[in-house]
Design an enzyme around this catalytic site. Structure first.
Site, short mmCIF file in Angstrom:
data_model
loop_
_atom_site.label_atom_id
_atom_site.label_comp_id
_atom_site.label_asym_id
_atom_site.label_seq_id
_atom_site.Cartn_x
_atom_site.Cartn_y
_atom_site.Cartn_z
CE LYS A 67 -1.75 1.66 4.05
NZ LYS A 67 -1.59 3.11 4.31
CG ASN A 68 2.16 2.77 3.54
OD1 ASN A 68 1.01 3.12 3.21
ND2 ASN A 68 2.51 2.52 4.78
CB CYS B 256 -5.86 11.26 11.14
SG CYS B 256 -4.28 10.45 11.30
NE ARG C 127 -0.50 10.98 8.93
CZ ARG C 127 -0.93 9.88 8.33
NH1 ARG C 127 -1.99 9.25 8.79
NH2 ARG C 127 -0.32 9.39 7.27
CG ASP D 12 2.58 1.62 9.29
OD1 ASP D 12 2.17 2.51 10.06
OD2 ASP D 12 2.97 1.86 8.13
NE ARG E 250 -7.47 4.23 5.47
CZ ARG E 250 -6.69 4.78 6.40
NH1 ARG E 250 -7.14 4.92 7.62
NH2 ARG E 250 -5.47 5.18 6.11
#
Ligand code: EPU
Length: 422
Positions: free
Chosen positions: A22-23, A122, A127, A310, A403
């Site tokens: 994803k990243n 968030c 952020r 993460d 997500r």
């Protein structure tokens, strides 16, 4: 509200193929703005954040199509930026995915103007984007902020020497992309060293950019007048891989992840070994076997090659049933222990203070109804807790897990988990 229903206590066993990261995929897709034409990406994960990025590219005037795999061809995401011409990132989509801020630099570099809304805070903490904006200003952009919006313009960006206060992944990617079309040389110092940055460098080079140094703390970009489209395979998701290995550890099972770069996972493998897991590494594969209760292990999150933030929440879940007391320190995000409250409902003994969690291991967790907040990693951590717990767990808020994880329930079922979506 959607959720996962899990009957815990199944020992996971088997092998799972890891998807594209994803990243990495998000900045790679943002880079398509830098050149007009057709890009073909393989191994793009089918997750919500990628869909949001695809939708933003469409709203900017690009075409994005998913071509499913065929007998002689892997699945492809085809992005055509030939007619991409709008430069305002839609506010609603920006709110849905804060990392879409990385589009600002590419839009500015190619079209000389861009508008984004301010990402704000968030659930994992504030952020900030100060390093992004300061870096773009150093490249000669004129940036105005007001009413929640950021307007940026520049005739042509010019190279600069930029020192980041902290090695921000997003700011490093933002400035690398912006600098590819600038006049002259840009040097980004104290750059983030995450493997996803090297993946971006690889695409940018294939597009004709002159970039080197990704993976070290100094990235050097010599601007070129224009770039061309290119094809690219997204690197494997080291966080998804770590999540599956932790699912194996939590259930005291035996799980193999395939299609990974084991070197990217070394900070996590070191901690899993310390926690008592038996780890075998082969080319593109890692196998974990967890014989009994894990041993208490301290973890401090750090930029790569430190332990990734993460995977902090999933590791916290593992420590809930460890023998002994562990200390987990979160140094990247200011508010990434929200999951502790939910884990306590399942019988975990966790005390949190600011950025530290002290976990006293208990023999087992018990099933409960818990709620995933907006943090997809917290959501994944609750799923793992459910897999290891006695009885039935309902994790509400599956949407946030979507997500970043593709078909998580089905893939865990493939390892023997009793889990379904509702
Ligand atoms: N920071 C600043 N100013 C900035 C930018 C960042 O002070 O202008 C600070 C942040 O507050 C944070 C630290 O720098 O304390 C690191 O933030 P970074 O910019 O590196 O994070 P990011 O690029 O916004 C990416 C991932 C995150 C991951 C972090 C850290 C993407 C799309 N997101 O975010 O992934 O946690 O790097 O590794 O690449 C996730 O996947 O769940 C996730 C949150």
């Amino acid at each position: 509200m959607q959720g996962f229903l899990i009957r815990g206590g199944r020992v996971l066993a088997g092998s799972v193929r890891v998807g594209g990261a994803k990243n990495a995929a998000l900045p790679l897709l943002a880079a398509t703005v830098l050149a007009g034409g057709v890009f073909r990406f393989r191994r793009v994960p089918d997750i919500r954040d990628v869909r949001v990025m695809a939708e933003i590219l469409r709203r900017l005037g690009g075409e994005v199509d998913y071509h499913p795999a065929e007998a002689d061809r892997d699945a492809e995401l085809v992005v055509d930026t030939t007619h991409l011409e709008h430069t305002e990132i839609p506010e609603s989509l920006m709110r849905e995915m804060r990392s879409s801020i990385v589009l600002l630099g590419p839009l500015l570099a190619r079209f000389g103007r861009a508008r984004a809304s301010y990402p704000g805070g968030c659930v994992i903490g504030p952020r900030p984007i100060d390093l992004h904006l300061r870096g773009l200003r150093a490249l000669g952009a004129h940036i105005e902020e007001g009413g929640g919006y950021i307007w940026a313009r520049a005739d042509r960006l010019r190279g600069a020497d930029i020192h980041l206060d902290v090695p921000s992944v997003g700011a490093t990617e933002q400035l690398m992309m912006a600098a590819t079309l600038a006049r002259g040389r840009t040097v980004v110092r104290n750059a983030a060293k995450e493997p996803e940055i090297s993946d971006l460098q690889q695409l940018l080079r294939a597009m004709g950019a002159r970039v080197h140094g990704a993976g070290t703390d100094t990235v050097v970009i010599d601007g070129v007048p224009r770039l061309r489209p290119a094809d690219h395979e997204v690197m494997p998701d080291r966080i998804e891989a770590g999540t599956f290995l932790l699912a194996g550890a939590v259930t005291q099972g035996e799980v193999e992840v395939e299609g990974v770069v084991p070197e990217h996972m070394s900070p996590v493998l070191a901690k899993l070994r310390e926690a008592g897991a038996h780890i075998e590494v082969a080319q593109q594969r890692v196998r974990l076997r967890q014989g009994g209760r894990p041993t208490a292990t301290n973890v401090k999150t750090q930029p790569y090659p430190g332990f990734p933030t993460d995977l902090q929440n999933p590791f916290l879940t593992l420590m809930c049933t460890a023998e002994g007391t562990s200390v987990i320190a979160e140094t990247i995000w200011g508010n990434r222990f929200k999951v502790a409250e939910e884990l306590r409902r399942m019988g975990a003994d966790i005390q949190t203070e600011d950025r530290i969690a002290i976990v006293r291991g208990v023999v087992e967790l018990t099933g409960a109804e818990v709620q995933a907040t907006d943090d997809l990693r917290g959501g994944a951590a609750l799923v793992l807790a459910g897999l290891g717990a006695r009885g039935e767990t309902r994790v509400l808020g599956a949407g946030c897990v979507d997500r970043g994880y593709e078909r998580l329930a089905e893939r865990l079922q493939g390892l023997g988990a009793e889990i379904e979506r509702f």
